[in-house]
Design a protein around this motif. Structure first.
Motif, mmCIF file in Angstrom:
data_model
loop_
_atom_site.group_PDB
_atom_site.id
_atom_site.type_symbol
_atom_site.label_atom_id
_atom_site.label_comp_id
_atom_site.label_asym_id
_atom_site.label_seq_id
_atom_site.Cartn_x
_atom_site.Cartn_y
_atom_site.Cartn_z
ATOM 1 N N TYR A 125 21.397 27.549 -1.325
ATOM 2 C CA TYR A 125 20.667 26.560 -0.542
ATOM 3 C C TYR A 125 19.205 26.905 -0.369
ATOM 4 O O TYR A 125 18.364 26.023 -0.227
ATOM 5 C CB TYR A 125 21.318 26.380 0.830
ATOM 6 C CG TYR A 125 22.599 25.615 0.757
ATOM 7 C CD1 TYR A 125 22.598 24.258 0.488
ATOM 8 C CD2 TYR A 125 23.822 26.256 0.931
ATOM 9 C CE1 TYR A 125 23.778 23.548 0.400
ATOM 10 C CE2 TYR A 125 25.014 25.553 0.848
ATOM 11 C CZ TYR A 125 24.978 24.197 0.584
ATOM 12 O OH TYR A 125 26.144 23.504 0.483
ATOM 13 N N THR A 126 18.880 28.192 -0.332
ATOM 14 C CA THR A 126 17.518 28.568 0.030
ATOM 15 C C THR A 126 16.704 29.070 -1.154
ATOM 16 O O THR A 126 15.643 28.534 -1.448
ATOM 17 C CB THR A 126 17.557 29.642 1.127
ATOM 18 O OG1 THR A 126 18.459 29.199 2.136
ATOM 19 C CG2 THR A 126 16.191 29.841 1.722
ATOM 20 N N GLY A 129 17.198 26.533 -4.114
ATOM 21 C CA GLY A 129 17.461 25.200 -3.584
ATOM 22 C C GLY A 129 16.974 24.076 -4.484
ATOM 23 O O GLY A 129 17.591 23.012 -4.556
ATOM 24 N N SER A 141 22.475 31.465 -8.500
ATOM 25 C CA SER A 141 22.906 31.903 -7.161
ATOM 26 C C SER A 141 23.980 32.965 -7.293
ATOM 27 O O SER A 141 23.935 33.989 -6.603
ATOM 28 C CB SER A 141 23.468 30.742 -6.338
ATOM 29 O OG SER A 141 22.831 29.564 -6.616
ATOM 30 N N VAL A 217 30.148 27.619 -3.663
ATOM 31 C CA VAL A 217 29.014 26.704 -3.804
ATOM 32 C C VAL A 217 29.437 25.557 -4.728
ATOM 33 O O VAL A 217 30.237 24.724 -4.315
ATOM 34 C CB VAL A 217 27.726 27.444 -4.207
ATOM 35 C CG1 VAL A 217 27.143 28.115 -2.979
ATOM 36 C CG2 VAL A 217 27.926 28.466 -5.271
ATOM 37 N N LYS B 200 27.955 27.799 6.822
ATOM 38 C CA LYS B 200 27.746 26.715 5.869
ATOM 39 C C LYS B 200 27.458 25.413 6.620
ATOM 40 O O LYS B 200 26.570 24.644 6.236
ATOM 41 C CB LYS B 200 28.990 26.565 4.991
ATOM 42 C CG LYS B 200 28.614 26.255 3.551
ATOM 43 C CD LYS B 200 29.827 26.135 2.659
ATOM 44 C CE LYS B 200 29.416 25.493 1.338
ATOM 45 N NZ LYS B 200 30.540 25.229 0.457
ATOM 46 N N THR B 203 23.979 25.606 7.944
ATOM 47 C CA THR B 203 23.022 25.502 6.845
ATOM 48 C C THR B 203 22.810 24.042 6.447
ATOM 49 O O THR B 203 21.709 23.633 6.106
ATOM 50 C CB THR B 203 23.533 26.310 5.642
ATOM 51 O OG1 THR B 203 23.793 27.636 6.085
ATOM 52 C CG2 THR B 203 22.499 26.382 4.545
ATOM 53 N N ASN B 204 23.898 23.255 6.526
ATOM 54 C CA ASN B 204 23.751 21.842 6.192
ATOM 55 C C ASN B 204 23.057 21.071 7.296
ATOM 56 O O ASN B 204 22.271 20.158 7.031
ATOM 57 C CB ASN B 204 25.134 21.220 5.947
ATOM 58 C CG ASN B 204 25.691 21.639 4.600
ATOM 59 O OD1 ASN B 204 24.935 21.900 3.681
ATOM 60 N ND2 ASN B 204 27.002 21.723 4.506
ATOM 61 N N ALA B 207 18.469 22.294 8.128
ATOM 62 C CA ALA B 207 17.967 22.717 6.822
ATOM 63 C C ALA B 207 16.717 23.582 6.922
ATOM 64 O O ALA B 207 16.469 24.416 6.060
ATOM 65 C CB ALA B 207 17.674 21.490 5.964
ATOM 66 N N ARG B 210 17.278 27.847 7.518
ATOM 67 C CA ARG B 210 18.331 28.505 6.746
ATOM 68 C C ARG B 210 18.198 30.022 6.736
ATOM 69 O O ARG B 210 19.191 30.728 6.784
ATOM 70 C CB ARG B 210 18.323 27.957 5.319
ATOM 71 C CG ARG B 210 19.036 26.635 5.273
ATOM 72 C CD ARG B 210 18.829 25.919 3.991
ATOM 73 N NE ARG B 210 19.584 24.663 4.038
ATOM 74 C CZ ARG B 210 19.449 23.689 3.166
ATOM 75 N NH1 ARG B 210 18.587 23.813 2.180
ATOM 76 N NH2 ARG B 210 20.150 22.599 3.268
#
Lengths: 285, 242
Positions: A125-126, A129, A141, A217, B200, B203-204, B207, B210
């Motif tokens: 996500y980071t 991303g 990832s 993921v 998780k 995190t969603n 945003a 994070r």
């Protein structure tokens, strides 16, 4: 069986008793296996339809190319990067300078204590991303998370490996006037690598198993390829059995290679063992 | 216990966690429960497996070896997948619908049970190896000397071999338990809202925070790992023979 730590060499009466135990245990095991097979049969898991994809060339190819190859690729990339990470931080932990030693120790302990799956989610996500497409984002990832974790473990392996080189080697090198860097790169590291290669390959088994955590993921490789197959054929049990079998076979092959190298390079000595996270290791800062 | 700050005007890097401290601690509560329940089951199973592997009955030795080899080389995710998708189709019991326990704010239902089953079956293989390593660490001379002075089998075991074997297996057992603690995180992907599952979610939902969220949850794990590791160091020191 000859005399061991636990019991003496058995006499004839004991041998006979053990034979009875063996027979009883054997019957119990066979009964257990038979029961599982019967349940598999009764719930229709053994029907040809459910196993057909694993006999169809198109699916075999998908499993091997999109599944196994990608998994192996991820594991190899992660281990190679982890070795680089491990050398840097392992040597860093042995540094004479406290300002190098401490941050290295901190980084290594942190990444050994944090679950890989968490690193993966964070990277997904980071860090990556905005990577496109999704498969590339997942790939990196997984590789980065595995690099950080396995690199931290390997840093410990390297440190232990360098410490396992007889002290006289470094002393002799200093005595003939080598500098610190020379002692490390010319004398200690080459000898340590020999001790460590089996441990690195064992770590590959760990990395290979952990690539499946990519499931958290988007998923990639063998674990991912299972999904479209069991969704299309509703054959969850056969798919899980086949995919697991592939993992096990590949891991056994890797272990066999590690053991062979172990014999070739280090003789019969045990694989280098590394302490757990947060353990009080002598020589730790 | 939980501190709710309403809506602070400035969002610090971890305000997602600070605003929802109750959820944060509850998530780690699930992690701890998963760890404790699986650890107890895995220790029992692992000890039985170890007894099989070092025992005199060859059929059981083979079975123990086969189990350990198979499970150690299987990714934990596949075992989780099996208990989520495969096992319920074969055995009705393994749907775990019969598990329905509620303690305080915690609900232990089928997802939790499936996670415990996967974790303990997986960890048992490693526990078995840790205990076996402890038994193998006892020098043969110890048992021979104990037999030579006439101790019966029970005496050899309880007075000489097992105390030493147990001590020697503490460090590998601790490593295994730490690995188990970290592996509980996989349950977060399979329906248990423990630390990683909650992370998780955060995190969603948040945003822009994070990094802070990751650090907050990582610290939780570091603290738990350090506690386990500290306990084992204490035990080791306490049982150390001078």
């Amino acid at each position: 069986m000859s005399a061991g730590v636990l019991f003496d060499a058995p006499g004839p009466a004991t041998v006979a008793r053990h034979r009875t135990y063996s027979i009883v245990a054997g019957i119990a095991l066979v009964a257990g296996v038979a029961f599982v097979l019967w349940r598999l049969y009764a719930t229709g898991q053994l029907e040809y339809d459910k196993w057909e994809p694993f006999l169809t060339p198109r699916y075999i190819e998908a499993i091997l190319v999109d599944g196994l190859m990608v998994t192996l690729q991820m594991a190899f990339s992660a281990v190679i990067l982890a070795v680089v990470f491990g050398v840097l931080f392992g040597v860093g932990k042995l540094s004479d300078h406290a300002w190098v030693r401490w941050p290295c120790w901190l980084v290594v302990e942190f990444f050994r204590a944090v679950p890989v799956i968490m690193l993966m989610i964070f990277c997904f996500y980071t860090v990556f991303g905005d990577f496109d497409p999704l498969s590339r984002r997942t790939y990196w990832s997984v590789v980065l998370a595995l690099t950080l974790y396995n690199g931290a473990v390997l840093a410990e392996v390297f440190r232990a490996g360098i410490n396992a080189v007889p002290r006289g080697q470094a002393e002799a090198a200093y005595a003939i006037g080598m500098r610190k860097t020379q002692v490390m790169t010319i004398v200690l590291l080459p000898q340590a690598v020999k001790i460590m290669i089996p441990a690195i390959i064992s770590q590959m088994v760990v990395a290979l198993k952990d690539t499946s955590l990519g499931y958290a993921v988007a998923g990639l490789g063998l674990t991912r390829i299972a999904k479209p197959i069991y969704q299309q054929f509703a054959n969850h049990v056969p798919t899980i059995i086949v995919i697991t079998a592939i993992y096990v076979i590949v891991n056994l092959l890797l272990t066999a290679i590690a053991m062979w190298l172990q014999r070739r390079l280090v003789g019969e000595k045990k694989v280098l063992e590394v302490g757990m996270v947060g353990e009080q290791v002598p020589g730790r800062p | 216990m939980p501190a709710r700050f309403g809506n602070p005007p400035e969002r610090s890097g971890v305000s997602a966690v600070l605003d929802n401290l109750d959820l944060y601690f509850k998530a780690f509560g699930y992690t701890v429960f998963l760890f404790l329940v699986s650890a107890v089951l895995a220790l029992v199973l692992g000890t039985v497996l170890a007894a099989m592997r070092v025992g005199p009955v060859s059929v059981l030795r083979t079975f123990g070896t086969a189990y350990v080899t198979l499970v150690r080389n299987t990714p934990l995710v596949m075992i989780f997948l099996f208990f989520q998708l495969g096992a319920p189709k074969i055995f009705d019991t393994l749907r775990f619908t019969w598990v329905d326990i509620h303690i305080g704010p915690y609900d232990f239902t089928s997802f939790f049970s499936a996670a415990v089953a996967a974790l303990s079956l997986y960890t048992a293989a490693f526990i078995c190896e840790a205990i076996r390593a402890g038994v193998n660490a006892v020098p043969l001379g110890q048992a021979e000397a104990a037999r030579a002075i006439g101790l019966p089998f029970g005496g050899v075991m309880s007075q000489v071999v097992l105390p030493q074997a147990f001590r020697a297996s503490v460090p590998p057992l601790a490593s295994t338990l730490i690995a188990l603690l970290k592996n509980t995180s996989i349950a977060g992907v399979f329906g248990v809202i423990e630390a990683v599952g909650r992370m998780k979610g955060f995190t969603n939902d948040y945003a822009d925070e994070r990094v802070g969220i990751f650090v907050a949850f990582a610290l939780g794990y570091v603290v738990l790992v350090e506690i386990v590791s500290l306990l084992s160091t204490l035990l080791e020191r306490r049982w150390k023979v001078a």
